[in-house]
Motif scaffolding. Structure first.
Motif, PDB file in Angstrom:
ATOM      1  N   ALA A  31      -7.592 -20.583  33.190  1.00 33.47           N
ATOM      2  CA  ALA A  31      -8.594 -20.008  32.283  1.00 33.47           C
ATOM      3  C   ALA A  31      -8.125 -18.676  31.714  1.00 33.47           C
ATOM      4  O   ALA A  31      -8.282 -18.404  30.514  1.00 33.47           O
ATOM      5  CB  ALA A  31      -9.916 -19.836  33.028  1.00 33.47           C
ATOM      6  N   THR A  34      -5.451 -19.352  29.178  1.00 37.17           N
ATOM      7  CA  THR A  34      -6.044 -19.941  27.969  1.00 37.17           C
ATOM      8  C   THR A  34      -6.726 -18.863  27.138  1.00 37.17           C
ATOM      9  O   THR A  34      -6.607 -18.822  25.911  1.00 37.17           O
ATOM     10  CB  THR A  34      -7.067 -21.038  28.354  1.00 37.17           C
ATOM     11  N   GLU A  35      -7.423 -17.951  27.834  1.00 29.57           N
ATOM     12  CA  GLU A  35      -8.117 -16.851  27.155  1.00 29.57           C
ATOM     13  C   GLU A  35      -7.121 -16.000  26.370  1.00 29.57           C
ATOM     14  O   GLU A  35      -7.380 -15.576  25.249  1.00 29.57           O
ATOM     15  CB  GLU A  35      -8.814 -15.992  28.208  1.00 29.57           C
ATOM     16  N   SER A  40      -4.453 -24.254  26.429  1.00 29.26           N
ATOM     17  CA  SER A  40      -4.715 -24.635  27.819  1.00 29.26           C
ATOM     18  C   SER A  40      -3.511 -25.418  28.339  1.00 29.26           C
ATOM     19  O   SER A  40      -3.122 -26.423  27.753  1.00 29.26           O
ATOM     20  CB  SER A  40      -5.982 -25.491  27.905  1.00 29.26           C
ATOM     21  N   LYS A  97      -7.603 -10.292  32.971  1.00 29.86           N
ATOM     22  CA  LYS A  97      -8.813 -10.809  32.331  1.00 29.86           C
ATOM     23  C   LYS A  97      -9.209  -9.934  31.147  1.00 29.86           C
ATOM     24  O   LYS A  97      -9.159  -8.704  31.233  1.00 29.86           O
ATOM     25  CB  LYS A  97      -9.935 -10.845  33.376  1.00 29.86           C
ATOM     26  N   ASP A  98      -9.605 -10.590  30.090  1.00 34.06           N
ATOM     27  CA  ASP A  98      -9.865  -9.916  28.822  1.00 34.06           C
ATOM     28  C   ASP A  98     -10.770  -8.678  28.973  1.00 34.06           C
ATOM     29  O   ASP A  98     -10.491  -7.621  28.425  1.00 34.06           O
ATOM     30  CB  ASP A  98     -10.501 -10.922  27.859  1.00 34.06           C
TER      31      ASP A  98
END
Lengths: 158, 154
Positions: A31, A34-35, A40, A97-98
């Motif tokens: 995830a 992919t972000e 993906s 993480k974004d």
């Protein structure tokens, strides 16, 4: 490889723990990637996880965890004598993480991986990047990385 | 790769100001640190001001102050204010550029230009300040080595 920094009041680097990746992290790893990349690649990461998180003493797949939540990862291994190079740590992927970026988590992950490289006998850490990957290149530059003694060459195969 | 004098002065000035963004420095103070002409520096500071990297503060205690984000402004950003990096930006032609030899030479030179741009665009002022800090910390060792060399020669 991608790392993006953005405002994140809730994830200060001091509160992040780094641990080896576990099988249950795989979905989060996919995830996060992919972000960052918009693609993906579940089977790719399953394969990479099997290789780097196998417990081999020179391969590392680390997770940054805030509370119980994975917020980033870094992947690398020590390789020796390719093109005559003494043992060196290679960083293959780093991702945060974004909404947890710009708070030094990338540095925490990078430092943790470098510590393991040192323990495994490496005196150097290196990586390879696309020339136009300015953000991630700036991140590695900010960690003190400079051009090394190797240069990448390639040719299209007809 | 060599940089024009104005470009070097601009990099020195912006690094000096970015090292302590709240501090104000006069052009004379900056010029004296690097042994450069105040007039030349003043012109450079005007360009940096128009680009929004520094601001001029008037009045008593006035001077210049850094206004950018040292983690985001790169060496390439500063350099491009003063000179192009890579093929002539003004579209000027090079002798023989449309011959096979000229095109082959341009491919090789483009490779060098690409690496130069990638390098300069990945080094932020914050990273440069870390490098400056490393150099400063090594100065006592360098001075000692120079003294030792002089002693040997003397």
């Amino acid at each position: 490889m991608a790392i993006v920094h953005r405002k994140a009041e809730t994830v200060p680097a001091a509160e992040v723990a780094v641990r080896p990746a576990e099988a249950s992290d795989l979905a989060t790893i996919v995830a996060l990637d992919t972000e960052a990349t918009g693609l993906s690649k579940a089977s790719y990461w399953k394969d990479r996880f099997a290789w780097y998180a196998s417990g081999h003493k020179e391969r590392f797949f680390l997770i940054a965890e805030h509370g119980k939540e994975p917020v980033g990862f870094i992947v690398g291994e020590v390789r020796a004598w390719e093109f005559g190079s003494p043992p060196a740590g290679w960083v293959f992927a780093i991702n945060v993480k974004d909404d947890a970026r710009l708070h030094g988590l990338g540095t925490v992950l990078f430092d943790a991986l470098c510590a393991r490289f040192r323990k495994a006998g490496a005196k150097t850490v290196r990586t390879m990047l696309a020339k136009d990957a300015q953000v991630i290149m700036s991140f590695f530059r900010s960690q003190g990385m400079m051009a090394g003694p190797f240069i990448e060459l390639e040719k299209r195969l007809a | 790769m060599r940089l024009q004098t104005a470009t070097r002065i601009a990099i020195f000035a912006v690094l000096e100001l970015a090292a302590e963004p709240e501090r104000q420095l006069s052009a004379a103070e900056i010029a004296s640190r690097f042994g450069i002409s105040v007039n030349h520096l003043a012109k450079v500071l005007r360009t940096l001001g128009r680009a929004g990297l520094v601001e001029a503060l008037r009045g008593v205690g006035g001077g210049y102050r850094f206004r950018g984000n040292a983690k985001r402004v790169t060496l390439l950003d500063v350099i491009l204010l003063f000179e192009p990096v890579g093929p002539a930006a003004d579209g000027s032609r090079e002798p023989g550029q449309d011959t096979p030899d000229g095109r082959a030479l341009r491919r090789v030179l483009n490779e060098i230009d690409d690496i130069a741009r990638a390098t300069l665009s990945s080094i932020s002022l914050a990273t440069m300040l870390k490098l400056v800090g490393q150099e400063k910390s090594q100065e006592p060792l360098r001075r000692a080595a120079r003294r030792a060399a002089v002693d040997v020669v003397g």
